[in-house]
Design an enzyme around this catalytic site. Structure first.
Site, mmCIF file in Angstrom:
data_model
loop_
_atom_site.group_PDB
_atom_site.id
_atom_site.type_symbol
_atom_site.label_atom_id
_atom_site.label_comp_id
_atom_site.label_asym_id
_atom_site.label_seq_id
_atom_site.Cartn_x
_atom_site.Cartn_y
_atom_site.Cartn_z
ATOM 1 C CD GLN A 93 -3.260 0.409 1.958
ATOM 2 O OE1 GLN A 93 -3.146 0.324 3.173
ATOM 3 N NE2 GLN A 93 -4.379 0.099 1.335
ATOM 4 C CG HIS A 122 3.258 -13.669 -6.366
ATOM 5 N ND1 HIS A 122 3.550 -12.963 -5.223
ATOM 6 C CD2 HIS A 122 2.832 -14.897 -5.944
ATOM 7 C CE1 HIS A 122 3.297 -13.710 -4.164
ATOM 8 N NE2 HIS A 122 2.868 -14.893 -4.570
ATOM 9 C CB SER A 131 6.133 -3.907 3.139
ATOM 10 O OG SER A 131 4.876 -3.806 3.780
ATOM 11 C CG HIS A 231 2.357 -18.956 -6.658
ATOM 12 N ND1 HIS A 231 0.999 -19.004 -6.434
ATOM 13 C CD2 HIS A 231 2.884 -18.322 -5.578
ATOM 14 C CE1 HIS A 231 0.724 -18.446 -5.277
ATOM 15 N NE2 HIS A 231 1.851 -18.010 -4.739
ATOM 16 C CB SER A 280 2.672 -24.430 -7.689
ATOM 17 O OG SER A 280 4.066 -24.657 -7.780
ATOM 18 C CB THR A 605 24.800 -11.888 -18.410
ATOM 19 O OG1 THR A 605 23.639 -11.109 -18.069
ATOM 20 C CG2 THR A 605 25.138 -11.698 -19.876
#
Length: 662
Positions: A93, A122, A131, A231, A280, A605
């Protein structure tokens, strides 16, 4: 007469509204701007965001991280939206608040919370500490203001580039299914959802990929946004190199096709996250990888997304028709009274935020403490009933609480006021959620919005991890098992119902073109942060050495497919993030000049940093030489910045010997 005057004014505005609606009904052109900017943070000794492992700290760069911005305005009603996809684990936020504050300073009221959407891919392989909610800084040992500013400034710079590039264009949409790549990592929870809903997803995940393509009015490709739920855990928690994981790799491949140089006029490819909360790329009980195994895991999950998106991009021929519009509101999520329409037929209520004990166990993609699926039902069977009353609240139901983040002082450790947002671009609706949404939770949110925008007329996508972050969103049924996703659903078993109700309000307002109250404004905590990480004190090199000198040189000859490597005496990369720059270059000798052909954003690289002693450090530059490389003379160049005892930061350059590739 005065009433007659007001009637005339009312009729005038009604006629203008009808006129605008008629203009927008067949609109196929939009003002479109695209922009990209570097947001790569501290490349060494910063806790990484995603797996919440104290010992997982950055030590170099496999890929740079980027903010990708898209401005879309419909000339028929002059409404404008901004969609920003960032290569981060989450959008917190405080980041959104900082971006809006900086945009208002530059553009007054053109941009606001209402029409700016910032969403994360993500990746679990980026630096943390950005955060302003305490829970998410625990494993990074506090707040890193430099990283926070690099991210927020980079997002603003990407938006500025998009604004500079505004031009008339068209948007085309396409969608299909991509199967065989995803796995539901909580099938036990998924099985608790009603059969009718599960039947829509026979493999346990949502396979739908949706893409919008942006072209100038002259037909020049400008960029794309792609939504697919998967994910960003192809790299596991043993990795220490910054990268965008599978979606970052797909973005890189697509932009490479258009010879993107990540400058003002770059083609921009954004691979956004959807309802991936229980999805996943890794097989059950199998982590992703690290090192070369991690690179392969990223390629295996990123390549199919890129290829499928490429197919959609090439085949997209359905124009988005209509106007741009948006709705946004803040909701105090710990105090929502929910109508029975969205629950089990009874009035329900959300709770102060709390995490369950199974959150500590992590998922199959990571490591934790204990095991998943520990609920009060289990405790009740093992112990007297009063034990359950000691470890939870009636509102949180079967969740054994390990920490009530919403009741911490002086501020909650997780946000209690969350943003809900809808975007409309023609017949595309974007649902922006501040949580990680499971497969069936995403389906239910889409169905709520579809009551106002039917699925046979509109494409509805989920943009999860948007504008703020507050854990997961499991269905009430999934919540009962208290696996990782349920234990991480902070506001209790009816959180999804509360969000369904909220997005129903947004959708109704958007459909009927009515005004909407903004809701309670969340506090800005950016100036109320602590940092327990030591800063760089100074850098040094051994006697007789200089920064940039060779520690270990290249070999004289390599073949295509080999790994070339050089190690330099270096300095701490926290001294300068080298945004829009590089710590590494591979150069080729062409026409009697050395020309850079690779930098540290390139996939083949690696820049690896390690501390040697107290103030010494080494930088290892690696190039995995492509098998189709042209023969010739090559060399490494290392760029860095050292800090003296007085605090002065000075740049340096190191150069390896030349080597032949034949």
């Amino acid at each position: 007469m005065k009433y007659f005057k007001w009637i005339l004014i009312f009729l005038f505005f009604v006629s203008q509204s009808i006129h605008t609606a008629n203009l927008c009904e067949k609109n196929t052109t939009f003002n479109i701007g695209t922009g990209i900017y570097d947001i790569t943070g501290p490349a060494a000794e910063e806790g990484m965001m995603g797996y919440a492992m104290l010992n997982q700290r950055t030590s170099g760069i496999l890929q740079r991280l980027w903010a990708r911005a898209f401005i879309i305005e419909s000339p028929c009603n002059h409404k404008r939206i901004v969609f920003v996809n960032v290569d981060l684990g989450m959008v917190f936020q405080g980041i959104k608040q900082a971006v809006i504050k900086k945009l208002k300073q530059k553009y007054a009221n053109v941009y606001s919370d209402d029409n700016v959407l910032i969403t994360a891919i993500h990746t679990h392989s980026g630096p943390g500490g950005f955060s302003t909610d305490a829970l998410y800084n625990l494993t990074t040992l506090g707040f890193n203001r430099d990283n926070f500013e690099a991210i927020s400034n980079g997002i603003v710079a990407a938006i500025e580039r998009a604004q500079h590039n505004l031009q008339l264009g068209q948007i085309k949409i396409a969608s299909n299914e991509l199967n065989g790549l995803s796995h539901n990592r909580s099938p036990q929870s998924f099985e608790l959802d009603p059969q009718a809903e599960r039947a829509q997803y026979p493999n346990g995940y949502d396979p739908r990929m949706t893409l919008i393509r942006f072209d100038s009015i002259q037909g020049q490709p400008l960029g794309l946004i792609n939504w697919f739920p998967l994910h960003g855990v192809s790299m596991n928690n043993k990795n220490s190199l910054i990268n965008g994981d599978n979606k970052g790799y797909a973005e890189y491949l697509f932009e490479k096709d258009f010879d993107s140089h990540y400058d003002q006029n770059a083609f921009v490819a954004a691979f956004a996250q959807a309802n991936s909360g229980d999805v996943s790329p890794n097989l059950f009980d199998h982590e992703g990888g690290s090192g070369l195994a991690g690179r392969l895991a990223i390629e295996n999950a990123g390549q199919p997304q890129y290829e499928n998106a490429k197919q959609l991009f090439d085949q997209a021929d359905t124009m988005l028709i209509g106007e741009v519009d948006y709705r946004h509101m803040f909701v105090a999520m710990d105090d929502v009274a929910i109508d029975p329409l969205y629950t089990d037929g009874k009035p329900q209520h959300t709770c102060p935020a709390a995490i369950g004990i199974s959150m500590l166990a992590g998922t199959q993609d990571g490591e934790g403490f204990g095991k998943q699926g520990v609920s009060c039902k289990d405790l009740k069977n093992a112990f007297p009933n009063f034990i359950c009353k000691l470890v939870t609240t009636p509102c949180q139901g079967v969740k054994p609480i390990v920490l009530q983040t919403g009741l911490m002082k002086p501020h909650p450790w997780t946000p209690r006021i969350l943003p809900l947002q809808l975007f409309k671009i023609g017949h595309l609706i974007i649902i922006a959620t501040p949580v990680e949404v499971t497969t069936i939770s995403g389906s239910r949110l889409r169905n709520v919005v579809a009551r106002y925008f039917p699925l046979d007329q509109y494409e509805i996508v989920i943009s999860a991890l948007s504008n703020a972050y507050s854990g997961y969103l499991a269905t009430p049924e999934e919540y009962q098992l208290q696996r990782y996703e349920g234990a991480s659903t902070l506001f209790g078993p009816w959180e999804l119902s509360a969000l369904e109700q909220g997005f129903g309000v947004l959708a109704e307002s958007l459909k009927n073109n009515t005004l909407l109250a903004s809701g309670p404004i969340p506090p800005d905590l950016s100036n109320d942060q602590i940092n327990l990480q030591p800063d760089v004190v100074f850098d040094a090199v051994p006697l007789g050495k200089h920064f940039g000198d060779i520690y270990q040189n290249v070999k004289a000859h390599y073949h295509p497919g080999d790994m070339a490597q050089a190690i330099f005496w270096s300095a701490h990369p926290k001294n300068n993030f080298r945004l829009q720059g590089t710590f590494l270059a591979v150069q080729k000798y062409i026409n009697q000049h050395w020309q850079t052909i690779r930098v540290d954003r390139d996939w083949d690289t690696e820049y690896f940093w390690q501390r040697k002693g107290i103030a010494y450090s080494l930088a290892t530059l690696t190039w995995y030489i492509p098998k189709d490389i042209e023969p010739g003379l090559y060399r490494f160049v290392h760029y860095g910045d050292s800090k003296s005892l007085t605090g002065k930061v000075s740049s340096f350059v190191g150069v390896s010997s030349q080597f032949n590739v034949d």
